[in-house]
Design an enzyme around this catalytic site. Structure first.
Site, PDB file in Angstrom:
ATOM      1  N   PRO A  79    -113.849 -46.822  24.745  1.00 39.50           N
ATOM      2  CG  PRO A  79    -113.290 -44.848  23.999  1.00 39.50           C
ATOM      3  CD  PRO A  79    -113.017 -46.299  23.878  1.00 39.50           C
ATOM      4  CG  HIS A  80    -118.015 -49.472  26.681  1.00 42.89           C
ATOM      5  ND1 HIS A  80    -116.971 -49.587  27.090  1.00 42.89           N
ATOM      6  CD2 HIS A  80    -118.903 -49.808  27.503  1.00 42.89           C
ATOM      7  CE1 HIS A  80    -116.856 -49.893  28.297  1.00 42.89           C
ATOM      8  NE2 HIS A  80    -118.272 -50.008  28.723  1.00 42.89           N
TER       9      HIS A  80
END
Length: 170
Positions: A79-80
């Protein structure tokens, strides 16, 4: 892993993830039932440790996830998000107590998450760190050692000591 080709094409320096990963951002045995509650827990941690608004972190991670899943496959997700007002990249690593569904391409649930937040105006750095994570994940020995690490400092040291050259020495 999708970012691996990017890492190789750009010839990027390795270990950018490790330089932003601090022991207080490593969670082992995180017990959350789904990715949204995992994001909420990580957002709370980053607010407490680094004074980054938990709402801002949570909303940006969820917005990115709505574009397409950050689940890569083989039980891993990255996740970013790019966040306005963030001064420097911030990372976290979470190993979940039980795998959660993440809509990964191979449909395998996720057990390990590499979280990356970067300032909104630093796209190249964002891509560099994503590529570095992907390169590490393509190293079977690194994945094996990471999965076997049971202490926070051992996990941090694995990230700190990993280099592209370590793959070719196997």
């Amino acid at each position: 892993y999708g970012c691996l080709m990017l890492a190789r094409e750009c010839g990027l320096a390795m270990n950018s993830f490790a330089q932003f990963l601090f022991p207080e951002n490593i969670l082992l045995g995180l017990n959350t039932p789904d990715k949204m509650q995992t994001f909420a827990h990580i957002a709370t941690l980053l607010e407490r440790q680094h004074q980054i608004s938990r709402t801002l972190v949570y909303d940006n991670l969820c917005a990115r996830e709505r574009l397409s899943s950050t689940g890569l496959g083989e039980g891993v997700a990255i996740p970013h998000a790019q966040i306005n007002g963030l001064r420097r990249p911030t990372t976290a690593f979470a190993r979940l107590a039980a795998p959660i569904y993440f809509d990964a391409p191979d449909q395998k649930p996720v057990l390990e998450m590499f979280v990356l937040l970067v300032p909104a105006n630093r796209t190249y750095e964002h891509l560099q760190v994503l590529a570095d994570i992907a390169e590490m994940l393509c190293d079977p020995l690194f994945r094996e050692r990471l999965g076997g690490a049971t202490e926070i400092l051992a996990v941090q040291q694995l990230f700190q000591h990993w280099t592209r050259e370590s793959v070719s020495k196997k």
